[in-house]
Design an enzyme around this catalytic site. Structure first.
Site, short mmCIF file in Angstrom:
data_model
loop_
_atom_site.label_atom_id
_atom_site.label_comp_id
_atom_site.label_asym_id
_atom_site.label_seq_id
_atom_site.Cartn_x
_atom_site.Cartn_y
_atom_site.Cartn_z
N ARG A 96 -13.13 -4.65 -15.78
CA ARG A 96 -12.87 -5.94 -15.14
C ARG A 96 -13.93 -6.19 -14.08
NH1 ARG A 96 -7.38 -7.20 -11.91
NH2 ARG A 96 -8.26 -5.81 -10.35
N ARG A 109 2.39 -11.14 -2.45
CA ARG A 109 2.57 -9.76 -2.92
C ARG A 109 2.79 -8.76 -1.81
NH1 ARG A 109 -2.11 -8.46 -7.38
NH2 ARG A 109 -1.45 -6.32 -7.09
N GLU A 120 -3.54 -14.80 -14.87
CA GLU A 120 -2.74 -14.41 -13.70
C GLU A 120 -2.48 -15.59 -12.77
OE1 GLU A 120 -4.63 -10.99 -11.95
OE2 GLU A 120 -6.62 -11.78 -12.21
N ARG A 171 -10.29 -1.31 -12.59
CA ARG A 171 -10.38 -2.19 -11.41
C ARG A 171 -11.66 -1.84 -10.64
NH1 ARG A 171 -4.24 -1.42 -11.17
NH2 ARG A 171 -3.39 -3.52 -10.96
N ASN A 220 1.21 -9.04 -11.99
CA ASN A 220 1.37 -8.91 -10.52
C ASN A 220 1.02 -10.23 -9.84
OD1 ASN A 220 1.70 -6.28 -11.30
ND2 ASN A 220 -0.30 -5.61 -10.58
N ASP A 221 -0.14 -10.75 -10.22
CA ASP A 221 -0.53 -12.03 -9.62
C ASP A 221 0.19 -13.20 -10.27
OD1 ASP A 221 -2.32 -11.62 -7.45
OD2 ASP A 221 -3.68 -10.70 -8.89
N HIS A 269 0.82 -1.22 0.00
CA HIS A 269 0.00 0.00 0.00
C HIS A 269 0.85 1.26 0.00
CE1 HIS A 269 -3.59 -2.37 1.61
NE2 HIS A 269 -3.84 -1.97 0.39
N CYS A 276 -1.57 -6.14 -18.39
CA CYS A 276 -2.02 -5.01 -17.57
C CYS A 276 -1.40 -5.01 -16.17
CB CYS A 276 -3.54 -4.97 -17.48
SG CYS A 276 -4.24 -6.46 -16.76
C1 PEP Z 1 -2.35 -8.22 -11.92
O1 PEP Z 1 -2.50 -9.13 -11.10
O2 PEP Z 1 -1.31 -8.09 -12.61
C2 PEP Z 1 -3.39 -7.20 -12.10
C3 PEP Z 1 -3.30 -6.30 -13.04
O3 PEP Z 1 -4.43 -7.21 -11.21
P1 PEP Z 1 -4.35 -6.62 -9.72
O4 PEP Z 1 -3.04 -5.90 -9.58
O5 PEP Z 1 -5.52 -5.74 -9.59
O6 PEP Z 1 -4.43 -7.87 -8.91
MG MG Z 2 -4.47 -9.49 -10.31
#
Ligand code: PEP
Ligand code: MG
Length: 570
Positions: free
Chosen positions: A331, A465, A431, A296, A454-455, A189, A502
């Site tokens: 999404r 994460r 993801e 999001r 990211n995921d 955060h 993304c």
């Molecule tokens: C991701 O996981 O890369 C993604 C874009 O979704 P979020 O960061 O919202 O989990």
């Molecule tokens: Mg994600």
């Protein structure tokens, strides 16, 4: 002179004098008090002052900040009002006949024991928020005089163990030059906040901040994650020049917004924006993004007790679609794991929330939550180009159930004579490694794929994460990650459907050329990063990169891979 390394999360360089917050923490000692009522009153005043300070922070949140910023300040306000913080210490003062600081410390230790026994790691991690709230009250008890003194902070580089979002907002309004924290990772955060507040920042110094002394001259390079303590004049000059270059670069980049996004050899690439809230659409327009590649929507569900209904969602989606005038990928809700909403509170506490009822899994288990959103998205599609994107797909059965539900909702809307785009494209986020490995199966059922790195990185490398202890393993260039990305792009290409990316990786210009070479043509990112990626694309030769990327993907040694990507970017 000493250099420390952490994660650079906010771009830019800052040079200034250090302000080490830890050293200002008052030492807490027990004192016997005679006048109990006066002590209770002192405690109550500290609570009231803390409340006022937090409310001030809430009021200073810039309009463009993600909704979660306000939500986190609200959460601290709620914790402050909780009887365990606002009332229980009062009783301890009476029972122990001790000072308020000591009573608060005893209560915090008790809360620590309760949190330590919780099974759920996410809930356990909330203890740090309680600590931050209690520290604020302790600060007030100690006089709290400097915390609101703008002059004391202006231009200073702040070092702290951790920063609460409320602090970051307040500090930004007090014009600090930069901050660095021991805790936190690149997608924590604090990091997200620093980026959105445009503060040069470094997180995850892992205790190294203890080497900094108050008033010492320091350099923070928010891009590379380097802190230099007590630099010599030559180094200061070098960083001043770099900073000037950075500013010049930003000005040059701004001029790029009207230029085409095309490689030197004429290949068109689409750069899209990620947004969290409808009002962020302005940032996407400012850099002339080709559209929104990731909206999001779960942020609409945060910081409130009741989920937004169909009409409210429809109005929000329609606003984005109409004010952008370009394609918008909406999404469906990705709640769960580290993204929580009181409006969608889980009925059970998961042992591993990131592997639990999250995103599409949660939506399918709660049709009362999902159906109004599907209806709202479909209805918004009557007002401009809309794509619908399903997060965290992992099994075909789940995807089929989702597609069935969408068909059913369409029939319902038709019966009710609502307008919508019957040809709306439905895509899935890749993801989870399972989806990336079997991307061909998903590509055959969907209109597009979008890679959420990211995921994908979290699940592929098994690194939480939000856990800064394992952030050092976060590596978008890990061969396993690259192979999964490549497999997804190739599967989409074979099936004749678009593949975008993304996750944060798409907005990091370090990876732009490699991704182009892997045949990625659609990138979606924080609008702030869009023009630097565009610049990279305009200075690249797609055909040449296609050959070079193949060579890079055959490498296995991490060092070799990183060196090869550096060479590619020269
Ligand atoms: C991701 O996981 O890369 C993604 C874009 O979704 P979020 O960061 O919202 O989990
Ligand atoms: Mg994600």
């Amino acid at each position: 002179m000493l250099a420390l390394h952490g994660f650079g999360v906010g771009n830019g360089i800052a040079i200034g004098r250090a302000l080490v917050l830890r050293k200002f923490q008052p030492a807490i000692e027990r004192r016997d008090v005679d006048d109990i009522e006066a002590e209770v009153e002192r405690f109550k005043i500290a609570i009231a002052n803390t409340r006022a300070e937090l409310r001030r922070a809430r009021g200073k949140i810039p309009a463009h900040s993600p909704g979660e910023v306000a939500g986190l300040v609200d959460a601290h306000l709620m914790m402050l009002e909780d009887a365990s913080v606002a009332v229980a210490p009062e009783q301890i003062i009476r029972d122990e006949q001790c000072n308020a600081e000591w009573a608060l410390k005893i209560q915090n230790d008790k809360l620590g024991e309760v949190f330590a026994q919780m099974n759920d790691a996410y809930l356990r991690s909330k203890k740090s928020d309680v600590d931050q709230v209690i520290n604020r009250v302790q600060w007030q008890l100690a006089g709290g005089e400097d915390s609101d003194n703008d002059d004391a902070l202006e231009g200073r580089i702040l070092f702290a163990n951790d920063l609460a979002p409320a602090d970051a907002v307040l500090l930004k309004s007090q014009r600090i030059a930069a901050f660095a924290t021991n805790l936190g990772g690149p997608i924590s955060h604090t990091a997200i906040l620093a980026r959105s507040l445009r503060i040069p920042a470094i997180v995850g110094l892992h205790g190294a901040a203890r080497f900094v002394n108050n008033g010492e001259r320091v350099i923070i390079d928010g891009s590379s994650g380097i802190v230099i303590i007590d630099p010599d004049d030559r180094l200061v000059e070098e960083y001043q020049n770099r900073r000037l270059q950075g500013w010049r670069k930003l000005r040059e980049l701004a001029a790029l917004k009207d230029e085409r996004t095309q490689t030197r050899d004429g290949h068109e690439i689409a750069l899209l924006a990620n947004i969290e809230l409808p009002n962020e659409v302005g940032s996407a327009r400012k850099v002339k993004a080709a559209g929104v590649g990731l909206f999001r929507t779960e942020y609409l569900f945060m910081n409130r007790e009741e989920a937004p209904g169909e009409e409210e969602q429809y109005a929000a989606y329609r606003h984005v679609v109409e004010s952008l005038g370009r394609p918008v990928t909406i999404r469906t809700i990705d709640i769960g794991s580290d993204k929580q909403s009181a409006a969608v509170a889980p009925t059970t506490v998961a042992t591993n929330p990131a592997l639990g009822l999250r995103a599409i899994r949660l939506c399918l288990s709660e049709p009362g939550l999902f159906r109004p959103q599907l209806r709202a998205i479909l209805r918004a599609s009557a007002h401009g180009p809309v794509d619908m994107m399903i997060p965290m797909v992992s099994s075909l059965d789940e995807l089929d159930r989702t597609l069935d539900l969408i068909r059913e909702v369409k029939r319902e809307l038709r019966r009710e004579q609502h307008n919508f785009d019957d040809q709306i494209r439905i895509g899935g986020m890749v993801e989870v490694p399972a989806a990336a490995i079997s991307a061909d199966m998903f590509a055959n059922r969907l209109d597009f794929l979008s890679i959420g790195t990211n995921d994908l990185i979290q699940y592929t490398l098994a690194i939480d994460r939000v856990d800064d202890d394992v952030n050092y393993l976060y590596d978008p260039l890990h061969p396993a990650v690259l192979r999964l990305i490549k497999n997804t792009i190739d599967a989409g290409t074979r099936a004749g459907i678009p593949v975008s990316m993304c996750g944060e990786m798409a907005g990091d210009a370090t990876y732009t050329r490699l991704l182009l070479g892997m045949n990625l043509k659609l990138f979606s990112m924080d609008p702030l990063r869009l023009l630097s990626v565009k610049s990279m694309i305009r200075n690249s030769d797609y055909e040449k990169l296609r050959e070079q990327a193949d060579d890079i993907l055959s490498l296995n040694e991490p060092g070799e891979l990183h060196d090869a990507v550096d060479r590619l970017n020269e």
